[in-house]
Design an enzyme around this catalytic site. Sequence first.
Site, mmCIF file in Angstrom:
data_model
loop_
_atom_site.group_PDB
_atom_site.id
_atom_site.type_symbol
_atom_site.label_atom_id
_atom_site.label_comp_id
_atom_site.label_asym_id
_atom_site.label_seq_id
_atom_site.Cartn_x
_atom_site.Cartn_y
_atom_site.Cartn_z
ATOM 1 N N ASP A 25 0.785 -1.244 0.000
ATOM 2 C CA ASP A 25 0.000 0.000 0.000
ATOM 3 C C ASP A 25 0.818 1.298 0.000
ATOM 4 O O ASP A 25 1.809 1.402 0.736
ATOM 5 C CB ASP A 25 -0.856 0.092 1.261
ATOM 6 C CG ASP A 25 -1.612 -1.159 1.588
ATOM 7 O OD1 ASP A 25 -1.591 -2.099 0.796
ATOM 8 O OD2 ASP A 25 -2.220 -1.192 2.665
ATOM 9 N N GLU A 203 -10.533 -2.560 4.297
ATOM 10 C CA GLU A 203 -9.208 -2.021 4.612
ATOM 11 C C GLU A 203 -9.072 -0.610 4.030
ATOM 12 O O GLU A 203 -9.848 -0.202 3.166
ATOM 13 C CB GLU A 203 -8.102 -2.923 4.035
ATOM 14 C CG GLU A 203 -8.112 -4.331 4.624
ATOM 15 C CD GLU A 203 -6.938 -5.217 4.195
ATOM 16 O OE1 GLU A 203 -6.370 -5.902 5.036
ATOM 17 O OE2 GLU A 203 -6.603 -5.228 2.997
HETATM 18 C C1 FRU Z 1 -3.888 -3.644 2.729
HETATM 19 C C2 FRU Z 1 -3.229 -4.067 4.027
HETATM 20 C C3 FRU Z 1 -3.608 -3.117 5.158
HETATM 21 C C4 FRU Z 1 -2.450 -3.283 6.105
HETATM 22 C C5 FRU Z 1 -1.287 -3.492 5.166
HETATM 23 C C6 FRU Z 1 -0.240 -4.413 5.685
HETATM 24 O O1 FRU Z 1 -3.226 -4.120 1.591
HETATM 25 O O2 FRU Z 1 -3.605 -5.383 4.328
HETATM 26 O O3 FRU Z 1 -4.857 -3.364 5.738
HETATM 27 O O4 FRU Z 1 -2.293 -2.165 6.939
HETATM 28 O O5 FRU Z 1 -1.822 -4.006 3.968
HETATM 29 O O6 FRU Z 1 0.899 -4.433 4.866
#
Ligand code: FRU
Length: 490
Positions: A25, A203
Amino acid sequence: MPETQQVAVKRPQLHFTAKKNWINDPNGLFFDGKQYHLYFQHNPNGVGHGYMSWGHAVSTDLVNWEELPIAILHGDVADIFSGSIVVDHDNTSGFGDGTIPPVIAIYTAAAKDETNQSQAIAYSLDGGATFTKYAQNPVIDRGSKDFRDPKVSRYESAEGSYWVLVAVEAIERRVVIYRSENLIDWTELSSFGPKAAVTGIWECPDLFQLPVSGTDQLKWVLIVSLNPGGIAGGSGTQYFVGEFDGTTFTPDQDVAAVEGLDFEALSAAKWLDFGRDFYAGVSFHGLPVDQQTLIAWMSNWDYARDLPNDGWRGSMSTARTMNLVKNAEGNFEIRQQILGLPVTDVVSQSVTGAETRVELGSPALLELHLAGNVSESAKLSFYRTDESLISEIAVDSALLTHERTAGIVDHELYASTQRMPLPAGLTEITVQVLLDHGSIEILAADGLRSLTDQLTGESAPAYGVLRLAEGTNASVAVLPLDEIEAGTNA
Ligand code: FRU
């Protein structure tokens, strides 16, 4: 495919990739008045997801990125999961030393033993290069194992202004909304969901305003990433348009939770993208409302961990600016426009024949305009120099599909056909296609529809072939983008 399998993968030129190791992300996007900052979920130690930390890169044009040292490193007990950054101009947090405004990162401290996820902060007194973790972290702890991805913004109203944080209770498919005066003490205001697409966990939420095209009106938008259960399968991004009164977000259309993965049923939700690879997108802090800009991770948890790599794995989407357009039914939809493309030259071609070859070369932007008999499918196929097929777009007045072949990716969920319903009643169609090494981004109907697919391991196609039904007129403009001074993207 084992994580260690390394193959030669050509780097994208127009998309951020890290010099080495894993990314997911985008985090803490902000504009400091001169530079765009992109932080990102990063494993400093390998090409798999682990030891999550915040990598950092800067750019002045959103295309050429310079990678800087890791900004926030994981600790012994917790990883640094996704989150956001704000510049605390009024030093509400008290972390400032009176010289420059503190830059505050708000992130999820994800316990490595998976027993807890809470929100923590870190401050930077050098404009976002280095951060000090707050000694009294966490700042919000609900005793939850799936409470994450805080996105903070400044809420301004006649009654005053304060910080607003949105995060998810991921398993409950709920966005929780908090308020703070100082970024340290937080009060819960309300919660939203489960609504619309829920067959997966929620998310990376984001709450911001967008202007309505052609008016003075502003509306609120709530973005919610969902994994799995996206419209194209696996990770996807939905959004809600409505109002936020400083406490509660209320969507204009109340879409009840849709159970299951049926495409028609999922079409009740609004989707920011209809491809396989556009996830966890969030907006920049520090840009005016009429320049709201978002970047997403260009991958999908269905296969992200298994893709071939060359010592680096994962890339970001292009940066997209957004506004809202009122559709024929009176509902608001997000329109996106890709930013920062260094277009130098346009080669236009008017097409009359049934089959036309279009030379592409290096990364290219292609603009297809269809008129006349647009109810019959037109096809645009992309080929390697050896004449083998990479992928194919088919478009008629109601639907655009993108079919990608497996290429070098040996994963059962990778080769796929994505469907994107078009706005009702189109009598002519514009399709913009950005082709880079490793990806295709398709924006149709003036950016009201977007479809982003990785084309892992592929060089940008050498040429395309446009096949038209009788009575369809077309013009194609190819904008070569091979003159790019690519920083770390090269
Ligand atoms: C989304 C996610 C978020 C988390 C991060 C962990 O892709 O799963 O929810 O904070 O990636 O790398």
